[in-house]
Design a protein around this motif. Sequence first.
Motif, PDB file in Angstrom:
ATOM      1  N   PRO A  27      64.179  39.030  43.333  1.00 32.87           N
ATOM      2  CA  PRO A  27      65.560  39.145  42.865  1.00 32.87           C
ATOM      3  C   PRO A  27      66.048  40.593  42.792  1.00 32.87           C
ATOM      4  O   PRO A  27      67.243  40.843  42.948  1.00 32.87           O
ATOM      5  CB  PRO A  27      65.514  38.515  41.480  1.00 32.87           C
ATOM      6  N   ASN A  28      65.138  41.531  42.574  1.00 33.69           N
ATOM      7  CA  ASN A  28      65.623  42.908  42.503  1.00 33.69           C
ATOM      8  C   ASN A  28      65.639  43.602  43.864  1.00 33.69           C
ATOM      9  O   ASN A  28      65.690  44.815  43.963  1.00 33.69           O
ATOM     10  CB  ASN A  28      64.834  43.734  41.476  1.00 33.69           C
ATOM     11  N   PHE A  32      73.553  40.404  44.717  1.00 32.62           N
ATOM     12  CA  PHE A  32      74.216  39.109  44.593  1.00 32.62           C
ATOM     13  C   PHE A  32      75.724  39.290  44.712  1.00 32.62           C
ATOM     14  O   PHE A  32      76.321  40.044  43.947  1.00 32.62           O
ATOM     15  CB  PHE A  32      73.887  38.472  43.245  1.00 32.62           C
ATOM     16  N   ARG A  96      70.336  47.343  48.490  1.00 32.96           N
ATOM     17  CA  ARG A  96      69.764  45.993  48.499  1.00 32.96           C
ATOM     18  C   ARG A  96      70.540  45.139  49.488  1.00 32.96           C
ATOM     19  O   ARG A  96      71.706  45.402  49.756  1.00 32.96           O
ATOM     20  CB  ARG A  96      69.875  45.354  47.106  1.00 32.96           C
ATOM     21  N   PHE A  99      73.388  39.068  49.284  1.00 37.97           N
ATOM     22  CA  PHE A  99      72.986  37.676  49.130  1.00 37.97           C
ATOM     23  C   PHE A  99      74.223  36.855  48.780  1.00 37.97           C
ATOM     24  O   PHE A  99      74.844  37.062  47.737  1.00 37.97           O
ATOM     25  CB  PHE A  99      71.933  37.554  48.032  1.00 37.97           C
TER      26      PHE A  99
ATOM     27  N   THR B 331      62.803  31.599  42.726  1.00 33.49           N
ATOM     28  CA  THR B 331      63.378  32.935  42.535  1.00 33.49           C
ATOM     29  C   THR B 331      63.151  33.831  43.749  1.00 33.49           C
ATOM     30  O   THR B 331      63.967  34.692  44.028  1.00 33.49           O
ATOM     31  CB  THR B 331      62.792  33.633  41.296  1.00 33.49           C
ATOM     32  N   ASN B 332      62.045  33.634  44.464  1.00 30.57           N
ATOM     33  CA  ASN B 332      61.758  34.559  45.556  1.00 30.57           C
ATOM     34  C   ASN B 332      62.218  34.073  46.917  1.00 30.57           C
ATOM     35  O   ASN B 332      62.420  34.872  47.821  1.00 30.57           O
ATOM     36  CB  ASN B 332      60.260  34.833  45.639  1.00 30.57           C
ATOM     37  N   MET B 343      70.306  32.636  37.313  1.00 31.06           N
ATOM     38  CA  MET B 343      69.791  33.589  38.303  1.00 31.06           C
ATOM     39  C   MET B 343      70.150  35.015  37.911  1.00 31.06           C
ATOM     40  O   MET B 343      69.343  35.932  38.070  1.00 31.06           O
ATOM     41  CB  MET B 343      70.374  33.231  39.672  1.00 31.06           C
ATOM     42  N   MET B 344      71.367  35.181  37.393  1.00 28.05           N
ATOM     43  CA  MET B 344      71.767  36.537  36.986  1.00 28.05           C
ATOM     44  C   MET B 344      70.870  37.022  35.849  1.00 28.05           C
ATOM     45  O   MET B 344      70.446  38.185  35.831  1.00 28.05           O
ATOM     46  CB  MET B 344      73.222  36.529  36.498  1.00 28.05           C
ATOM     47  N   ALA B 347      67.535  37.873  37.262  1.00 27.66           N
ATOM     48  CA  ALA B 347      67.633  39.130  38.014  1.00 27.66           C
ATOM     49  C   ALA B 347      67.697  40.314  37.059  1.00 27.66           C
ATOM     50  O   ALA B 347      67.080  41.352  37.288  1.00 27.66           O
ATOM     51  CB  ALA B 347      68.867  39.096  38.909  1.00 27.66           C
ATOM     52  N   ARG B 350      64.301  40.959  35.600  1.00 32.52           N
ATOM     53  CA  ARG B 350      63.349  41.437  36.591  1.00 32.52           C
ATOM     54  C   ARG B 350      63.669  42.843  37.074  1.00 32.52           C
ATOM     55  O   ARG B 350      62.937  43.425  37.860  1.00 32.52           O
ATOM     56  CB  ARG B 350      63.346  40.492  37.800  1.00 32.52           C
ATOM     57  N   GLU B 351      64.811  43.357  36.610  1.00 31.61           N
ATOM     58  CA  GLU B 351      65.319  44.607  37.173  1.00 31.61           C
ATOM     59  C   GLU B 351      64.289  45.739  37.121  1.00 31.61           C
ATOM     60  O   GLU B 351      64.094  46.461  38.078  1.00 31.61           O
ATOM     61  CB  GLU B 351      66.597  44.998  36.411  1.00 31.61           C
TER      62      GLU B 351
END
Lengths: 383, 507
Positions: A27-28, A32, A96, A99, B331-332, B343-344, B347, B350-351
């Motif tokens: 995700p990073n 998005f 990035r 998406f 997620t991946n 999801m936000m 994310a 996970r930042e």
Amino acid sequence: MKRAGTLCFVWLLMILSTTGCWNLREPNQLAFVLGTGLDLTKDGQLQISIQIVIPSGVDGGQESGGGTKGKSFRVISATGKNVYDTVPSFQAQLSRSLFLGHRRIILIGQRLAEHGIGNLLDEFIRNPQSELRSRIYVVKNGQAKDILSAEPIFEPFTSTALVHQQATLGLKRYYFRDFLSDALSQGLQPMLPTVRLTDSKQFVYSGTAVFNKDEGLKLVGFLDDKDSFYANWITNRQAGFALTSFVKRGNGNVSLKLQSLGQRIRVKMVDKQIKIDVHLTGEGTIVENNTDLDPTKLKDLHIIQDELSETTQRSIQRLIEKVQKQYKTDIFGFGERVHQQYPNQWKTMKRDWNDTFPELAVSVKVNLQCNPGENNSSVKIMP
Amino acid sequence: MKRFGKSHLKNKLETDRQSTENSSSNISKNIAENEQFLKNMFHNCSDIIFREIMIHGETKLLLIHVDGMINTDIITSNVLKPLMYDGLPQGLGTIDSIAQMCEEELFSVLPIKKLSNYGDIVDHILKGNAAILADGENTAVLADVSKLEHRAIEEPFNEASIRGSREGFIELLRMNTIMLRRILATPKLKFESLKIGNVTQTDVVIAYIEGTVSMPILNEVRKRINRIQIDAILDSGYIEESIEETHLSPFPQMLVTERPDVVAAGLLHGKVAILCNGTGCALVVPLTFWEGLQAHDDYYERFLFVSLIRWVRSLFAFFSVLFPSVYIALTNFHPNLVPQELMMTIAMLRERAPLPTVIEVFMMELIFEGLREAGIRLPKQIGPLVSIVGALVIGEAAVSAGIISAPIVIVVSAAGISSFIIPRFRFGYALRILRFPLLILSGLFGLFGLAIGIIAILIHLIQLSPFGTPYLTPVAPQNTRRLKDVLMRWPRKRAIYTGPDNEADQP
């Protein structure tokens, strides 16, 4: 044992050889995109703006000790020949990869809409990453970019705010894919909800934009809030709305909260002359009563019902006439009904339906049912 | 040197053969010779007691037993006192040997055996019998006067229950069979006795109910147990491993239980139980997948509640296998399948995470397994410490230091905890093992790999049939009648005992 090992190996080989979505991205590693805006610049170029999330700015439950919270999104723009032409220039600005799977909204600026958007739709369907469940809006008197940059009151992003607002307004779900199917079907012209930006940089829902797909999906005009509700009622895109009308015999206004809306469109063919019957029904609760009438009495309730139905009927008739005469596009889908009921006649009719539509004889019948509401008679303190 | 070694080995082999030859020979009439032979055999065994009983000044009897293993009171009152104080009775009449006298006059109730083979005598002595050899006789009397020290019957440690019996098996086989016999008081309950283990000579019992038992399973169990060639049986686990269908399946193929009522229930369903001396764990053969998800007190509680709990259990069982890998895959690989707001948040959390999600999950899974194992092995006093350290250090600190992202802790601990909901805890092992290959597959190929993994597991489950019973029965192959006992527990018929229909109530 040996056989099992070989089997596993073959299996893994098979997985590797299949094409599919098996590219791992954390995700990073993703940018998005929550919203896309399409505009036409003053010098006639296509400008795409995207709203991307900055995850570290999203408030996710745990506060970082009262520190200054960063912005949760950023809007970046690029110009290009077509929609995908802008992606490389976006990517040049971002660390990035874009998406699109979570895009909630597509906004179209008024200038671009007037210019026609028919040739811009292909990318949205063809690109496998594209999300077809985005809502779509036309921006009245402004640019899509400005709406994306606006800060909504509740949600962190305009995109999600607009999506939630549709539900609050009682509008049924209308995705980009529904717009596409409307735009590609026969006997129906698409219409889209519109927003505009106020002077205080807040977005406001402001009715419907009417398109003409036979001229390359060009914007031909707007309907105001009230007319939009009626138009959405006829096309079954409205779940409920509030209606306020003057009741002559009670000498006051009555507000009705309509909940279950029904519609029936029937086509009659008399001597090759098409006649459309629109029958609309609705049930609602009286939420405000400024009249002298007492809705718990059946007689008074009937008076209110009849008058409300009658005034609504007149408004809808006016609306249909306006669309027929002024915009000349069949947003109500009457052609679709003719297609369904008289498929053989439709074959000859469909070519010049746009010329037939303004001349159609449409009769409207509205039938409203009211629940009296909480109070017996009107609470009114007169001087 | 080399030669010496060889010849030494040869000598040793020869003496071994000699002693085995001797041990299968019979005892002689000369008591001194017998004594010498047995003393040679029990050379350096300080726990074997040789007691010579002199009557009228000459050696007449020899009492041999293992120190502490027999009840000396019985021997003293029944054998030593009458013989030493009263001497040999004169004028025996019909009785013409000591052995016969012991059998008919001295030991009233106790089981007596008359043996003349050295090997048998030694075996019996080692099992807690007292051997009495008399001068001039070539049969020895073996009296079962064993005093069996054992732990008290306690509530099963690993299979607690809210309702139902509190009895658990103990290490003594005889007590275990007693417990079973008390529940199933029928002559149809059979205990077939065997000895397994060349060195340990462990008593093993195959229990079944005649007429109810499925004969193919019983014959298969007998066949496989008879095939066992092993030196020692220290736990029923040795037997399990020797007779199970395949070693490669993560799923247990027989039920291991400490509860007599569970064994009894299994026997009543036509299964075969294997009990083994020295362990409180009985084996019930065979086990099926759905029984792995059922608890013994499912049948004691009311059916509505049990049916609900069974649904919850199955849900959590699948959850414990799939949750980490589904999280990684979503997620991946397929972030568009996760709701946007969620999801936000993921994310955002996970930042700052420095490691890939797969590695994070793997690390946390390993740490979780480590903590679990440590929790079992540690002394009881330190046990709680581990959970504190585990929860605080690994969970809280790793997240706040930014090494592990917070959702991973939730995912791993939720999956870990839900694997403990499975009542047959050994069945939970299977699910725990399967989590890792699925993790790798979903980490490499996303939901696609995960689907392949699940299909592989299903294929394995379908082709697994321990002792000829399909593992997924009654779902595959389907048995509609028995499906009532899979995700539901169908209620038994009501029996109405009250009311005028009851004859006992009639005046």
